[in-house]
Design a protein around this motif. Structure first.
Motif, PDB file in Angstrom:
ATOM      1  N   THR A 233       0.356   7.899  -9.166  1.00  0.00           N
ATOM      2  CA  THR A 233       1.074   7.899  -7.885  1.00  0.00           C
ATOM      3  C   THR A 233       2.583   7.963  -8.075  1.00  0.00           C
ATOM      4  N   ALA A 257      -3.594   4.785  -9.266  1.00  0.00           N
ATOM      5  CA  ALA A 257      -4.535   4.341  -8.247  1.00  0.00           C
ATOM      6  C   ALA A 257      -5.928   4.737  -8.708  1.00  0.00           C
ATOM      7  N   ASP A 262      -7.231   0.338  -3.662  1.00  0.00           N
ATOM      8  CA  ASP A 262      -6.158   0.598  -2.702  1.00  0.00           C
ATOM      9  C   ASP A 262      -4.788   0.221  -3.233  1.00  0.00           C
ATOM     10  N   TYR A 310      -3.261   9.776  -1.889  1.00  0.00           N
ATOM     11  CA  TYR A 310      -2.701   8.611  -2.587  1.00  0.00           C
ATOM     12  C   TYR A 310      -1.349   8.158  -2.057  1.00  0.00           C
ATOM     13  N   SER A 313      -0.838   4.438  -1.464  1.00  0.00           N
ATOM     14  CA  SER A 313      -1.050   3.475  -2.560  1.00  0.00           C
ATOM     15  C   SER A 313       0.281   2.878  -2.982  1.00  0.00           C
TER      16      SER A 313
END
Length: 314
Positions: A233, A257, A262, A310, A313
Motif C-alpha cells: 500500500t 495489506a 483491513d 487498498y 488500508s
C-alpha cells in the motif's frame, strides 16, 4: 495449549548533544577535578549547574567553585547493581549537597552496607583514574572522616580545551511478554499461518491483532486467518545500514495489506530491484527455516492490485 512466549529486548542508541557555556564549564571542571556550580541572583549556588534560574527563569552565568566534600541529604541502598552502573558491588544512591552548594547532586556512594550510611554523614568525591569531561569523572562518593567544610569562591570558568559536547549511551533491557492476541498470532506464524482478529463492531480485521480494535476500542476475540499474499500500500527505500543489521542497503520496507485484513503490517520487500517496488504490487511471504515470522516478502507475479482495493488500508 499455546506456547507461552517471552523475549529479551534491548533498546540501545548513542545520544549526542552539544553543550552551552555553563554545562561546558561544569564538565570541563570535572575533568580537572573541580566542581562548579552557578550562583543565582538571590545568592543560591546550584550544583549541578543550570543555565536558567529554575524559579525566575533568568539566565545565569556566574560560575562558583564548590568543595569536593559534602553531606548526604537522602539515600537509598542498591543491593543488586545492574550492568553499567557506577559500581559493580552493592552501593547507595545518594543525594549529596557539596560544601558551598545549596542543592544536592545525585551519585553513587561506596559504603560497606546500608548500616554504614545515614542522612547527614560526611562524604567526599572519589575521582575516576581517567577523566574525559563527563559526570562519570566522579567515580563515586566515599565516606569522609573529616567534618571540615569547604567554602565557595568565584571562579573564572577558564580551562584549556573545554568540553563542548557529550555522547551518552542510552540502553534499556527488558523482557517482553505478549498478551493473548499477540501470543496466538506469533504461535500461528511459527506454523506459517497469519491470524488476525475481527472487531465485533466495525467488522474490520486487524493484523497483527492487538486484543482490541484500534478504531472502536472494542475487545476482539474472533480469530480470522488472512493472507498469506497481500498488496503493497505504501513503502520507503532505506539507504542507511542499521547497527548489527545483516541486510545490505538500499532495501525497501513496506506497508502490506494481507488478503482478508483491513490494517496493513510492515514487511521488507526483496527479490526485486528497489526502483521496481510500487504501490499495488502483489507480494507473498518468504520463510527461513526456524524463523517465527517471514524473512521478507517477494513479488507473486500477479497483476498489480487496483488502487480502489487498498486505498482505505491504513
Amino acid at each position: 495449549m499455546p506456547e507461552n512466549l517471552t523475549a529479551p529486548l534491548v533498546v540501545s542508541f548513542p545520544f549526542t548533544r552539544s553543550l552551552g557555556p555553563v554545562q561546558s564549564a561544569f564538565l570541563t571542571g570535572l575533568r580537572e577535578r573541580t566542581v562548579l556550580g552557578v550562583r543565582t541572583r538571590d545568592g543560591r549556588v546550584l550544583v549541578p549547574p543550570v543555565e536558567y534560574d529554575p524559579v525566575t527563569a533568568e539566565e545565569i552565568r556566574d560560575l562558583v567553585e564548590v568543595a569536593t566534600t559534602g553531606k548526604v541529604t537522602t539515600w537509598a541502598w542498591n543491593g543488586s547493581p545492574r550492568p553499567r552502573q557506577p559500581l559493580p558491588h552493592p552501593f547507595a544512591w545518594a543525594l549529596v549537597r557539596l560544601d558551598g552548594a545549596d542543592t544536592a547532586l545525585l551519585h553513587a556512594l561506596d559504603a560497606d552496607g546500608p548500616q554504614a550510611v545515614r542522612t547527614g554523614m560526611r562524604v567526599r568525591i572519589r575521582w575516576a583514574a581517567r577523566r574525559e569531561g563527563a559526570i562519570t569523572d566522579i567515580a563515586c562518593f566515599e565516606p569522609c572522616a573529616t567534618a571540615a567544610a569547604g567554602h565557595a569562591r568565584a571562579h573564572s570558568g577558564e580551562f584549556p580545551e573545554p568540553v563542548t559536547g557529550i555522547t551518552a549511551p542510552a540502553r534499556l533491557d527488558y523482557t517482553y511478554t505478549p498478551g493473548r492476541a499477540q501470543s496466538r498470532h506469533l504461535n500461528a506464524l511459527a506454523r506459517h499461518r497469519t491470524l488476525g482478529e475481527r472487531c465485533p463492531s466495525c467488522r474490520k480485521v486487524c493484523v497483527p491483532p492487538r486484543g482490541a480494535c484500534p478504531t472502536c476500542g472494542v475487545a476482539t476475540t474472533e480469530q480470522v486467518e488472512v493472507g498469506p499474499r497481500g498488496t503493497v500500500t505504501t513503502f520507503c527505500v532505506v539507504n542507511i545500514k542499521a547497527k548489527d543489521a545483516h541486510i545490505d542497503v538500499p532495501y525497501v520496507y513496506a506497508h502490506i495489506a494481507l488478503d482478508g485484513a483491513d490494517l496493513a503490517l510492515h514487511g521488507r520487500i526483496a527479490g526485486i530491484p528497489c526502483d521496481q517496488v510500487r504501490m499495488g504490487l502483489r507480494v507473498e511471504p518468504v520463510w527461513k527455516e526456524g524463523d517465527r515470522y517471514p524473512d521478507h516478502y517477494r513479488p507473486t507475479g500477479e497483476p498489480d492490485a487496483a488502487y480502489d482495493t487498498y486505498k482505505e488500508s491504513p
